[in-house]
Design an enzyme around this catalytic site. Structure first.
Site, short mmCIF file in Angstrom:
data_model
loop_
_atom_site.label_atom_id
_atom_site.label_comp_id
_atom_site.label_asym_id
_atom_site.label_seq_id
_atom_site.Cartn_x
_atom_site.Cartn_y
_atom_site.Cartn_z
N GLU A 1 -2.72 10.95 -11.23
CA GLU A 1 -2.54 10.91 -12.67
C GLU A 1 -3.40 9.79 -13.24
O GLU A 1 -3.42 8.69 -12.71
CB GLU A 1 -1.08 10.67 -13.03
CG GLU A 1 -0.83 10.64 -14.53
CD GLU A 1 0.63 10.36 -14.87
OE1 GLU A 1 1.03 10.72 -15.98
OE2 GLU A 1 1.35 9.77 -14.05
N GLU B 1 -3.75 3.56 1.74
CA GLU B 1 -4.08 3.77 3.15
C GLU B 1 -4.29 5.26 3.39
O GLU B 1 -3.38 6.06 3.15
CB GLU B 1 -2.94 3.27 4.04
CG GLU B 1 -3.11 3.59 5.51
CD GLU B 1 -1.88 3.26 6.34
OE1 GLU B 1 -1.71 3.89 7.39
OE2 GLU B 1 -1.09 2.38 5.94
N HIS C 1 2.78 11.90 -7.35
CA HIS C 1 1.37 11.59 -7.61
C HIS C 1 1.12 10.10 -7.51
O HIS C 1 2.05 9.31 -7.48
CB HIS C 1 0.94 12.09 -9.00
CG HIS C 1 1.75 11.50 -10.11
ND1 HIS C 1 2.88 12.11 -10.61
CD2 HIS C 1 1.62 10.34 -10.81
CE1 HIS C 1 3.39 11.36 -11.58
NE2 HIS C 1 2.65 10.27 -11.71
N HIS D 1 0.83 -1.20 0.00
CA HIS D 1 0.00 0.00 0.00
C HIS D 1 0.86 1.25 0.00
O HIS D 1 2.05 1.20 0.28
CB HIS D 1 -0.98 0.02 1.19
CG HIS D 1 -0.32 0.15 2.53
ND1 HIS D 1 -0.11 -0.92 3.36
CD2 HIS D 1 0.14 1.23 3.21
CE1 HIS D 1 0.46 -0.52 4.47
NE2 HIS D 1 0.63 0.80 4.40
N ARG E 1 -1.74 11.07 4.34
CA ARG E 1 -2.38 11.70 5.49
C ARG E 1 -3.45 12.64 4.96
O ARG E 1 -3.18 13.46 4.07
CB ARG E 1 -1.36 12.45 6.32
CG ARG E 1 -0.42 11.54 7.07
CD ARG E 1 0.55 12.33 7.96
NE ARG E 1 1.38 11.41 8.71
CZ ARG E 1 2.54 10.93 8.28
NH1 ARG E 1 3.01 11.33 7.11
NH2 ARG E 1 3.24 10.08 9.00
#
Length: 134
Positions: free
Chosen positions: A122, A56, A74, A5, A9
């Site tokens: 993207e 996450e 990105h 993953h 934040r």
């Protein structure tokens, strides 16, 4: 080894879940509050964690926004029809920051959308990258 993953934040978990699930079509895989640490983790993706890389979303309680810095790039998503995907994202209130079209100095067809925290996502037209099989 396998990539499991990527973590972002987020300042407003509900807005982020709405964006990633309702606008980009991911599924909420699991979510858990950690009262002792005052944070919530939510995992979203296009398939289960056993066989897919997921995202996450970490919400630290009491933090409304983060400085993105200049090191972050990105997240990239492959799409079958970039023009239809961008139209659908805009219809759901998503912010397309770069309209679909070939990238500078290349033939890969890309677009960019921004999430509620300002992170760039993207979109890449599958089959348009050098080496892609159509």
């Amino acid at each position: 080894m396998r990539l499991l993953h990527t973590m972002l934040r987020v300042g407003n978990l509900e807005k982020s879940l709405e964006f990633y699930c309702d606008v980009l079509g991911m599924k909420l895989l699991r979510q858990k509050d950690y009262p002792g640490g005052e944070f919530t983790l939510a995992f979203v993706g296009y398939g289960d964690e056993a066989s897919h890389t997921v995202l996450e979303l970490t919400h630290n309680w009491g933090t409304q926004a983060y400085d993105l810095g200049n090191g972050y790039g990105h997240i990239a998503l492959g799409v079958e029809d970039i023009y239809a995907t961008c139209a659908a994202i805009q219809a759901k209130g998503g912010n397309i920051t770069r309209a679909p079209g070939p990238m500078k100095h290349g033939s890969t067809v890309i677009a960019f959308v921004e999430d509620p925290d300002g992170y760039k996502v993207e979109l890449i037209q599958l089959g348009s990258r050098p080496g892609d099989r159509n």
